[in-house]
Design a protein around this motif. Structure first.
Motif, PDB file in Angstrom:
ATOM      1  N   ASP A  40       0.605  -0.898  -0.129  1.00 39.72           N
ATOM      2  CA  ASP A  40      -0.118   0.059  -0.016  1.00 39.72           C
ATOM      3  C   ASP A  40       1.304   0.844   0.235  1.00 39.72           C
ATOM      4  O   ASP A  40       0.436   2.359  -0.849  1.00 39.72           O
ATOM      5  N   ILE A  41       2.665   1.485   0.398  1.00 38.66           N
ATOM      6  CA  ILE A  41       2.863   2.429   1.254  1.00 38.66           C
ATOM      7  C   ILE A  41       3.232   2.593  -0.473  1.00 38.66           C
ATOM      8  O   ILE A  41       3.869   3.447  -1.166  1.00 38.66           O
ATOM      9  N   ILE A  42       3.898   1.760  -1.141  1.00 38.06           N
ATOM     10  CA  ILE A  42       4.556   1.192  -3.007  1.00 38.06           C
ATOM     11  C   ILE A  42       3.318   1.878  -3.244  1.00 38.06           C
ATOM     12  O   ILE A  42       3.626   3.164  -4.349  1.00 38.06           O
ATOM     13  N   ALA A  43       1.958   1.434  -3.481  1.00 37.85           N
ATOM     14  CA  ALA A  43       0.949   2.416  -4.082  1.00 37.85           C
ATOM     15  C   ALA A  43       1.239   3.881  -4.011  1.00 37.85           C
ATOM     16  O   ALA A  43       0.642   4.663  -5.338  1.00 37.85           O
ATOM     17  N   GLN A  44       1.063   4.164  -3.360  1.00 38.40           N
ATOM     18  CA  GLN A  44       0.875   5.901  -1.922  1.00 38.40           C
ATOM     19  C   GLN A  44       1.946   6.510  -3.425  1.00 38.40           C
ATOM     20  O   GLN A  44       1.535   7.626  -4.023  1.00 38.40           O
ATOM     21  N   ILE A  45       3.129   5.539  -2.900  1.00 37.24           N
ATOM     22  CA  ILE A  45       4.238   6.542  -3.522  1.00 37.24           C
ATOM     23  C   ILE A  45       3.967   6.701  -5.028  1.00 37.24           C
ATOM     24  O   ILE A  45       4.616   7.815  -5.825  1.00 37.24           O
ATOM     25  N   GLU A  46       3.640   5.334  -5.754  1.00 32.70           N
ATOM     26  CA  GLU A  46       4.204   5.171  -7.908  1.00 32.70           C
ATOM     27  C   GLU A  46       2.361   6.941  -7.840  1.00 32.70           C
ATOM     28  O   GLU A  46       2.606   7.002  -9.202  1.00 32.70           O
ATOM     29  N   LYS A  47       1.544   6.767  -6.912  1.00 29.83           N
ATOM     30  CA  LYS A  47       0.330   7.453  -7.334  1.00 29.83           C
ATOM     31  C   LYS A  47       1.259   9.277  -7.089  1.00 29.83           C
ATOM     32  O   LYS A  47       1.014  10.433  -8.325  1.00 29.83           O
ATOM     33  N   LEU A  48       1.831   9.414  -5.904  1.00 24.02           N
ATOM     34  CA  LEU A  48       1.947  10.223  -5.664  1.00 24.02           C
ATOM     35  C   LEU A  48       3.251  11.153  -7.547  1.00 24.02           C
ATOM     36  O   LEU A  48       2.727  11.971  -7.445  1.00 24.02           O
ATOM     37  N   ASP A  49       3.797   9.789  -7.314  1.00 24.92           N
ATOM     38  CA  ASP A  49       4.608   9.849  -8.700  1.00 24.92           C
ATOM     39  C   ASP A  49       4.220  10.794  -9.954  1.00 24.92           C
ATOM     40  O   ASP A  49       4.856  11.599 -10.803  1.00 24.92           O
ATOM     41  N   ALA A  50       3.059   9.630 -10.086  1.00 26.28           N
ATOM     42  CA  ALA A  50       2.490  10.111 -11.669  1.00 26.28           C
ATOM     43  C   ALA A  50       1.462  11.388 -11.857  1.00 26.28           C
ATOM     44  O   ALA A  50       1.496  12.499 -12.800  1.00 26.28           O
ATOM     45  N   GLU A  51       0.995  11.954 -10.430  1.00 22.44           N
ATOM     46  CA  GLU A  51       0.788  12.983 -10.147  1.00 22.44           C
ATOM     47  C   GLU A  51       1.566  14.297 -10.439  1.00 22.44           C
ATOM     48  O   GLU A  51       1.284  15.684 -10.834  1.00 22.44           O
ATOM     49  N   ARG A  52       3.157  14.024  -9.650  1.00 22.90           N
ATOM     50  CA  ARG A  52       4.260  15.005 -10.102  1.00 22.90           C
ATOM     51  C   ARG A  52       4.553  14.833 -11.535  1.00 22.90           C
ATOM     52  O   ARG A  52       4.949  15.764 -11.733  1.00 22.90           O
ATOM     53  N   THR A  53       4.283  13.800 -12.052  1.00 25.42           N
ATOM     54  CA  THR A  53       4.585  14.460 -12.906  1.00 25.42           C
ATOM     55  C   THR A  53       4.285  14.606 -14.407  1.00 25.42           C
ATOM     56  O   THR A  53       4.038  15.608 -15.220  1.00 25.42           O
ATOM     57  N   GLN A  54       2.646  14.118 -14.399  1.00 19.34           N
ATOM     58  CA  GLN A  54       1.340  15.233 -14.927  1.00 19.34           C
ATOM     59  C   GLN A  54       1.365  17.335 -14.604  1.00 19.34           C
ATOM     60  O   GLN A  54       1.663  17.350 -15.736  1.00 19.34           O
ATOM     61  N   ALA A  55       1.874  16.662 -13.510  1.00 22.31           N
ATOM     62  CA  ALA A  55       2.018  18.731 -12.947  1.00 22.31           C
ATOM     63  C   ALA A  55       3.306  18.984 -13.854  1.00 22.31           C
ATOM     64  O   ALA A  55       3.403  20.636 -13.971  1.00 22.31           O
ATOM     65  N   LEU A  56       4.733  18.153 -14.229  1.00 22.04           N
ATOM     66  CA  LEU A  56       5.421  18.781 -14.113  1.00 22.04           C
ATOM     67  C   LEU A  56       5.284  18.600 -15.804  1.00 22.04           C
ATOM     68  O   LEU A  56       5.103  19.906 -16.833  1.00 22.04           O
ATOM     69  N   THR A  57       4.161  18.424 -16.951  1.00 21.17           N
ATOM     70  CA  THR A  57       3.725  18.492 -17.919  1.00 21.17           C
ATOM     71  C   THR A  57       3.077  19.447 -18.352  1.00 21.17           C
ATOM     72  O   THR A  57       3.408  20.142 -19.339  1.00 21.17           O
ATOM     73  N   VAL A  58       1.972  19.617 -17.404  1.00 15.91           N
ATOM     74  CA  VAL A  58       1.291  20.915 -17.215  1.00 15.91           C
ATOM     75  C   VAL A  58       1.978  22.045 -17.652  1.00 15.91           C
ATOM     76  O   VAL A  58       1.481  23.104 -18.380  1.00 15.91           O
ATOM     77  N   LEU A  59       2.999  22.505 -17.189  1.00 21.14           N
ATOM     78  CA  LEU A  59       4.183  23.155 -16.022  1.00 21.14           C
ATOM     79  C   LEU A  59       5.033  23.186 -17.704  1.00 21.14           C
ATOM     80  O   LEU A  59       5.208  24.438 -18.408  1.00 21.14           O
ATOM     81  N   LYS A  60       5.208  22.921 -18.221  1.00 21.42           N
ATOM     82  CA  LYS A  60       6.087  22.571 -19.611  1.00 21.42           C
ATOM     83  C   LYS A  60       4.870  22.893 -20.901  1.00 21.42           C
ATOM     84  O   LYS A  60       5.681  24.005 -21.436  1.00 21.42           O
ATOM     85  N   GLY A  61       3.710  22.570 -20.737  1.00 17.41           N
ATOM     86  CA  GLY A  61       3.176  23.123 -22.089  1.00 17.41           C
ATOM     87  C   GLY A  61       2.981  24.308 -21.853  1.00 17.41           C
ATOM     88  O   GLY A  61       2.513  25.202 -22.710  1.00 17.41           O
ATOM     89  N   LEU A  62       2.318  25.204 -20.800  1.00 18.75           N
ATOM     90  CA  LEU A  62       2.220  26.847 -20.462  1.00 18.75           C
ATOM     91  C   LEU A  62       3.652  26.884 -20.515  1.00 18.75           C
ATOM     92  O   LEU A  62       3.358  28.021 -21.236  1.00 18.75           O
ATOM     93  N   LEU A  63       4.855  26.721 -20.421  1.00 16.00           N
ATOM     94  CA  LEU A  63       5.879  27.769 -20.184  1.00 16.00           C
ATOM     95  C   LEU A  63       5.854  27.747 -22.516  1.00 16.00           C
ATOM     96  O   LEU A  63       6.773  28.604 -22.912  1.00 16.00           O
ATOM     97  N   ASN A  64       5.474  26.223 -23.081  1.00 14.35           N
ATOM     98  CA  ASN A  64       6.250  26.867 -24.512  1.00 14.35           C
ATOM     99  C   ASN A  64       4.700  27.329 -25.410  1.00 14.35           C
ATOM    100  O   ASN A  64       4.821  27.258 -25.985  1.00 14.35           O
TER     101      ASN A  64
END
Length: 506
Positions: free
Chosen positions: A481-505
């Motif tokens: 369960d701890i690993i699953a929570q880490i993976e979820k947080l990691d996915a959310e972080r990746t998604q946020a970075l993608t959105v930020l890059k889109g805004l900058l371009n």
């Protein structure tokens, strides 16, 4: 109770000494005490003279003859600073080549059998006293300040001196620590001195325990003083202090007298030496905080103490001494370092066995290490026992003091947390038939431990040996369960970075 005004007056006197070049706290108190004594000598004689003027008669054994009148406080305090200082430092040819100070020192020999006991007890310990005020200005300052203090009753005089003594809180004297007055009051309240008790402190220092016992009687049993027999006992036989340091004896004598104990027995001896061998089965109550961590040669220790416990450690030797000094049935409350409770050396075990298997150990109160701050962080405990000479220990009451009403750091500021009222209350009722102590579990602050269990634990008296700690069950998430929570947080972080890059371009 001492007022803020008197505190301020004492503070100003203390500051005057320091700015005048006397910075050692014990020296300040000693010089202050000499001047208080000179004021007291004059006040006692003035009182007797007023009585004689009223009812007639003759003044017996005066402290001052008419020729010595200039040595009296009421006279020299009115002089200019230089003339006053000369009386203290220059022998007066017309008065047997004495000074004010030397005359005061000589009173000891003349007053030992005098009719004025309130003068005599302090004067007896003047040998070795030295006048150390070096300038007329400082002497005049201090004399005028002391003269301005109103000391009309026992409470005011006693509280004033206790406040003065509190100023040596930062001074460690020969391995001895001034016992906090609230701890003294706790121990006295637990022991409840009786009308016929003979009370002793074998390492009395400034006589705090003896004063505490006297104050307990004044507070709880004022009616006792209506009895002439008790009055004689209180003023002559009830209190005994033993101390080898002459300076502390003088301070202790003054402390007792200012608290209204006129003729205590103060013994100038090393309590552990052969010179004190006659102190056997004399006292019904002993209150003490003996020196810790001292070590003596066997040759300097009285032989019967070594027969009780073969050791060089002063804390163990003093316990052996207390057992010797108590009458059968006598009680004791004594502060000891924690090592006495669980030390693994033969001497430690031997002493604990003496208390448990050959007498009656009543209680062990463990105190937090901050009690003796700011000058020591040593962990201590109060042992309470009764000398019976037989195996009378049944159950031993333990209490884990966690707060004493003051912060446990160097500041020792007043705080709301205070176990002392609870300790006193529970100790007094612990043996009652309906006492809640019997049913308390070992997870609580106080509980009983049977003699047999303590014996089985090699006479160990450490509360941690018997106290039970309750551990709360903490449930942790499964690793998956701890690993699953880490993976979820990691996915959310990746998604946020993608959105930020889109805004900058954009």
């Amino acid at each position: 109770m001492i007022t803020g005004e008197i505190k301020s007056q004492v503070d100003r006197i203390w500051e005057a000494f320091w700015t005048g070049g006397i910075s050692n706290p014990l020296t300040v108190i000693e010089q202050f005490t000499y001047l208080l004594f000179l004021r007291r000598l004059d006040e006692v004689q003035l009182r007797e003279e007023a009585k004689i003027n009223l009812i007639g008669g003759e003044l017996k054994n005066p402290s001052y003859t008419p020729e010595q009148a200039i040595f009296r406080w009421s006279k020299f305090s009115e002089l200019d600073p230089e003339s006053m200082f000369a009386l203290f430092t220059q022998p007066q040819a017309k008065i047997d080549n004495l000074t004010v100070f030397e005359h005061m020192k000589q009173l000891g020999e003349r007053k030992k059998e005098a009719d004025s006991p309130e003068v005599g007890i302090f004067a007896q310990f003047m040998q070795g006293a030295t006048f150390m005020i070096q300038t007329p200005r400082l002497l005049d300052q201090v004399v005028q300040m002391i003269a301005a203090i109103k000391m009309d009753d026992r409470d005011t005089k006693g509280d004033l001196y206790e406040y003065l003594l509190s100023k040596i809180a930062t001074a460690k004297l020969n391995g001895q620590f001034r016992t906090p007055r609230h701890i003294i009051r706790m121990m006295v309240e637990m022991m409840q001195p009786t009308q016929t008790d003979t009370i002793c402190d074998p390492s009395c220092g400034s006589a705090g325990f003896l004063v505490g016992a006297g104050e307990y009687i004044h507070t709880h049993h004022k009616d006792w003083f209506h009895d002439k027999t008790f009055n004689a006992h209180y003023n002559q036989d009830m209190f005994t202090g033993i101390e080898f340091d002459q300076t502390m004896l003088r301070i202790g004598a003054m402390n007792l007298q200012l608290h209204g104990i006129e003729s205590p027995k103060l013994i100038a001896k090393d309590a552990l030496s052969e010179a004190n061998a006659d102190q056997r089965e004399l006292y019904s109550l002993i209150l003490a905080n003996p020196p810790f961590k001292g070590s003596l040669d066997y040759d300097s220790v009285e032989s019967s103490l070594l027969n009780t416990v073969k050791t060089k450690k002063t804390e163990l030797l003093f316990l052996a001494l207390i057992l010797r000094m108590l009458k059968i049935g006598g009680r004791c409350a004594v502060i000891v370092p924690d090592g006495v409770l669980f030390g693994a050396f033969n001497a430690h075990k031997q002493l604990r066995e003496q208390l448990l298997a050959h007498n009656k150990l009543d209680a062990v109160i463990s105190m937090p290490s901050g009690v003796f701050k700011p000058y020591a962080g040593v962990s201590t405990a109060v042992l309470i026992f009764t000398k019976t000479g037989s195996a009378d220990t049944d159950n031993v009451w333990f209490y884990d003091m966690q707060a004493d009403g003051y912060s446990l750091d160097d500041k020792r500021a007043v705080v709301s947390e205070d176990n002392i009222p609870d300790i006193i209350s529970r100790f007094k009722t612990r043996l009652d038939a309906n006492s809640a102590e019997v049913t308390r579990t070992r997870t609580e602050q106080s509980f009983f431990v049977p003699y047999a269990e303590i014996k089985a634990n090699d006479w160990d008296l450490s509360i941690n040996r018997y106290r039970q700690v309750v551990y709360e069950t903490v449930e942790h998430a499964k690793p998956a369960d701890i690993i699953a929570q880490i993976e979820k947080l990691d996915a959310e972080r990746t998604q946020a970075l993608t959105v930020l890059k889109g805004l900058l371009n954009a």
